[in-house]
Enzyme design. Sequence first.
Site, PDB file in Angstrom:
ATOM      1  N   TYR A 103     169.119   6.040  -0.774  1.00 42.24           N
ATOM      2  CA  TYR A 103     170.268   5.249  -1.246  1.00 42.24           C
ATOM      3  C   TYR A 103     169.958   4.580  -2.598  1.00 42.24           C
ATOM      4  O   TYR A 103     170.837   4.431  -3.448  1.00 42.24           O
ATOM      5  CB  TYR A 103     170.651   4.227  -0.170  1.00 42.24           C
ATOM      6  CG  TYR A 103     172.109   3.829  -0.198  1.00 42.24           C
ATOM      7  CD1 TYR A 103     173.126   4.775  -0.113  1.00 42.24           C
ATOM      8  CD2 TYR A 103     172.473   2.489  -0.287  1.00 42.24           C
ATOM      9  CE1 TYR A 103     174.463   4.401  -0.123  1.00 42.24           C
ATOM     10  CE2 TYR A 103     173.805   2.108  -0.302  1.00 42.24           C
ATOM     11  CZ  TYR A 103     174.794   3.070  -0.214  1.00 42.24           C
ATOM     12  OH  TYR A 103     176.119   2.688  -0.234  1.00 42.24           O
ATOM     13  N   LYS A 154     175.258  -2.032  -4.375  1.00 38.98           N
ATOM     14  CA  LYS A 154     175.996  -2.681  -3.273  1.00 38.98           C
ATOM     15  C   LYS A 154     175.563  -4.149  -3.133  1.00 38.98           C
ATOM     16  O   LYS A 154     176.374  -5.001  -2.760  1.00 38.98           O
ATOM     17  CB  LYS A 154     175.774  -1.940  -1.953  1.00 38.98           C
ATOM     18  CG  LYS A 154     176.434  -0.559  -1.903  1.00 38.98           C
ATOM     19  CD  LYS A 154     177.943  -0.610  -2.024  1.00 38.98           C
ATOM     20  CE  LYS A 154     178.603   0.714  -1.669  1.00 38.98           C
ATOM     21  NZ  LYS A 154     180.027   0.756  -2.061  1.00 38.98           N
TER      22      LYS A 154
END
Length: 256
Positions: free
Chosen positions: A156, A163
């Site tokens: 990720y 995020k």
Amino acid sequence: MLLKDKVALVTGITNDRSIAYYIAKQYSEQGAKVLLTYQGERLKEGTEKIAQEIGAAGVYCCDATKDDDLKNMFGDINTNFGGLDIFVHAIAFANKNELGGGITNSTAEGFKLALEISAFTLINMSKYAMPLMEKRGGGSIMTLTYIGSIKALPSYNAMGVAKAALESAVRYLAFEGGPKNIRVNSISPGPIRTVAARSIPGFLDMYNNFAEHSFMKKNVEGEDVAGTAVYLASDLSKMVTGMVIFIDGGFHCNGF
Ligand code: NAD
């Protein structure tokens, strides 16, 4: 009808598997006037079909990184709908290079792009959305985040950092919006099989292992996320702001 006559702008529809699709559909079922966006010509036809299917009140071409697109779209919403009540930001992107491998693979360019599209666009679009919400006495803004913001997950990488920035932006926007009766929150679902998710190397392993580690022993569906998006858009949540709401069957707090 929890959203009767509310004007709701929903971004981020690629197809009928997109999280935003489920949100837009439930908004429409709850009586909202739903406005959809698509990022570019490639997605125009599909989004127009979906708009017809759910009975949307309008469709806009809008690349969230282009100020001209934003000015035109929010200007038109102001003129034709008299303001805005709900804004759903369901936009994220990172180059392949920034996903997979380790975070030291990131280039300055790729890192900036992930941060710009996945976090800054919420701030910039809220800059245009907030005055339209003020006109209507307040509003609700929400975005989609992921647990990779607070935990290190395989592949990720830069998106996890983006995020984290997005969730922080939500708190600052909530701080700014509060006195104007504008609430800003984020929804953090477990893995759902969408185009964006499938571009993350190893996503299917994450998806397939999820149910075992969730208290509810099942995967999350688009409808589950949409239910919370309806709640956040409605007056039922009128004192809820600055939150990250997990829709993951307890996965985020599982200690074993
Ligand atoms: P999706 O591929 O259906 O949607 C992503 C959308 O982002 C696309 O519609 C794309 O057009 C849009 N987008 C990217 N760059 C853009 C730009 N410059 N301007 C305008 N739009 C742009 O995938 P999704 O999974 O439904 O993603 C929606 C949101 O949900 C994303 O923020 C994603 O990170 C988040 N999310 C997804 C999952 C999951 O497992 N699918 C889990 C948690 C959070």
